[in-house]
Scaffold this motif. Structure first.
Motif, PDB file in Angstrom:
ATOM      1  N   ILE A 118      48.492  40.276  29.873  1.00  0.00           N
ATOM      2  CA  ILE A 118      48.162  39.001  30.517  1.00  0.00           C
ATOM      3  C   ILE A 118      46.990  39.190  31.473  1.00  0.00           C
ATOM      4  CG2 ILE A 118      49.009  37.219  32.101  1.00  0.00           C
ATOM      5  CD1 ILE A 118      51.854  37.882  30.902  1.00  0.00           C
ATOM      6  N   SER A 119      47.059  40.230  32.275  1.00  0.00           N
ATOM      7  CA  SER A 119      45.987  40.517  33.238  1.00  0.00           C
ATOM      8  C   SER A 119      44.657  40.765  32.517  1.00  0.00           C
ATOM      9  CB  SER A 119      46.373  41.727  34.087  1.00  0.00           C
ATOM     10  OG  SER A 119      45.360  42.039  35.001  1.00  0.00           O
ATOM     11  N   ASP A 120      44.682  41.556  31.456  1.00  0.00           N
ATOM     12  CA  ASP A 120      43.467  41.840  30.684  1.00  0.00           C
ATOM     13  C   ASP A 120      42.894  40.568  30.072  1.00  0.00           C
ATOM     14  OD1 ASP A 120      43.808  44.500  31.325  1.00  0.00           O
ATOM     15  OD2 ASP A 120      44.548  45.081  29.339  1.00  0.00           O
ATOM     16  N   ASP A 121      43.780  39.695  29.570  1.00  0.00           N
ATOM     17  CA  ASP A 121      43.338  38.426  28.994  1.00  0.00           C
ATOM     18  C   ASP A 121      42.668  37.564  30.066  1.00  0.00           C
ATOM     19  OD1 ASP A 121      43.209  36.376  26.885  1.00  0.00           O
ATOM     20  OD2 ASP A 121      44.669  35.324  28.144  1.00  0.00           O
ATOM     21  N   MET A 122      43.242  37.528  31.257  1.00  0.00           N
ATOM     22  CA  MET A 122      42.656  36.737  32.347  1.00  0.00           C
ATOM     23  C   MET A 122      41.289  37.282  32.732  1.00  0.00           C
ATOM     24  SD  MET A 122      44.499  34.161  32.891  1.00  0.00           S
ATOM     25  CE  MET A 122      43.578  33.594  34.287  1.00  0.00           C
ATOM     26  N   LYS A 123      41.164  38.594  32.804  1.00  0.00           N
ATOM     27  CA  LYS A 123      39.870  39.199  33.133  1.00  0.00           C
ATOM     28  C   LYS A 123      38.814  38.794  32.109  1.00  0.00           C
ATOM     29  CE  LYS A 123      41.781  43.189  35.464  1.00  0.00           C
ATOM     30  NZ  LYS A 123      42.051  44.622  35.437  1.00  0.00           N
ATOM     31  N   LYS A 124      39.204  38.832  30.831  1.00  0.00           N
ATOM     32  CA  LYS A 124      38.287  38.450  29.755  1.00  0.00           C
ATOM     33  C   LYS A 124      37.880  36.981  29.882  1.00  0.00           C
ATOM     34  CE  LYS A 124      38.393  37.780  24.881  1.00  0.00           C
ATOM     35  NZ  LYS A 124      39.347  37.516  23.863  1.00  0.00           N
ATOM     36  N   ARG A 125      38.858  36.112  30.121  1.00  0.00           N
ATOM     37  CA  ARG A 125      38.562  34.680  30.269  1.00  0.00           C
ATOM     38  C   ARG A 125      37.620  34.416  31.430  1.00  0.00           C
ATOM     39  NH1 ARG A 125      43.787  30.888  29.786  1.00  0.00           N
ATOM     40  NH2 ARG A 125      44.616  31.587  27.812  1.00  0.00           N
ATOM     41  N   ILE A 126      37.884  35.060  32.549  1.00  0.00           N
ATOM     42  CA  ILE A 126      37.071  34.827  33.738  1.00  0.00           C
ATOM     43  C   ILE A 126      35.663  35.359  33.546  1.00  0.00           C
ATOM     44  CG2 ILE A 126      36.801  35.494  36.163  1.00  0.00           C
ATOM     45  CD1 ILE A 126      39.932  35.230  36.320  1.00  0.00           C
ATOM     46  N   LYS A 127      35.520  36.507  32.905  1.00  0.00           N
ATOM     47  CA  LYS A 127      34.186  37.066  32.662  1.00  0.00           C
ATOM     48  C   LYS A 127      33.364  36.184  31.737  1.00  0.00           C
ATOM     49  CE  LYS A 127      35.190  41.770  33.796  1.00  0.00           C
ATOM     50  NZ  LYS A 127      35.448  43.111  33.429  1.00  0.00           N
ATOM     51  N   GLU A 128      34.026  35.419  30.867  1.00  0.00           N
ATOM     52  CA  GLU A 128      33.326  34.535  29.938  1.00  0.00           C
ATOM     53  C   GLU A 128      32.908  33.216  30.580  1.00  0.00           C
ATOM     54  OE1 GLU A 128      36.083  34.232  26.696  1.00  0.00           O
ATOM     55  OE2 GLU A 128      35.533  36.189  25.886  1.00  0.00           O
TER      56      GLU A 128
END
Length: 148
Positions: A118-128
């Motif tokens: 979940i944390s990794d997915d959030m990081k990816k979303r925010i970076k995009e």
């Protein structure tokens, strides 16, 4: 998924039994209580460990009870609300996925691993996201969470 949860419409074991299906009513994740939607997302030991691990991974303070109510009435900066709501909904989605995996494959990830996904997915979303649409306060807050 959020809509289904908000309207208590997921096909949990308890709900399937109410439709007349012959299923064991116990929670697939903990095996300790009847699998209702309330139990699965708010009372189950597995779900609680996912939320606790998520708080540890992100440094956020998510409530351990009445999470759905908290999402609806969460105050704060718009970006913070969006991130917190996305984290909670992602946690619920992942718990449901793990429940289904347990039911079909008899396999479940460890709660810490689910929280890390979940944390990794959030990081990816925010970076995009387009950083120009974020305020400096938002960027500082996201930076404090190690999301950017």
């Amino acid at each position: 998924m959020g809509w289904l949860i908000a309207h208590n419409s997921l096909h949990t074991n308890s709900r399937l039994k109410s439709f007349g299906m012959n299923v064991d009513g116990l929670c697939f994740l903990c095996g300790q209580a009847e699998e209702t939607q309330k139990h699965l997302f708010f009372e189950c030991a597995f779900s609680r460990r996912v939320i606790q691990a998520l708080m540890k991974c992100t440094g956020l303070k998510l409530p351990e009870t009445n999470i759905l109510h908290w999402c609806i009435h969460n105050t704060g900066l718009k970006t913070q609300r969006k991130v917190m709501n996305a984290l909670v909904l992602s946690a619920m989605y992942q718990v449901w996925q793990q429940r289904n995996k347990s039911r079909i494959e008899q396999l479940v990830m460890r709660p810490m691993r689910v929280a890390q996904l979940i944390s990794d997915d959030m990081k990816k979303r925010i970076k995009e996201r387009d950083k120009r649409k974020l305020t400096s306060q938002d960027l500082d807050w996201l930076g404090s969470l190690s999301f950017i």
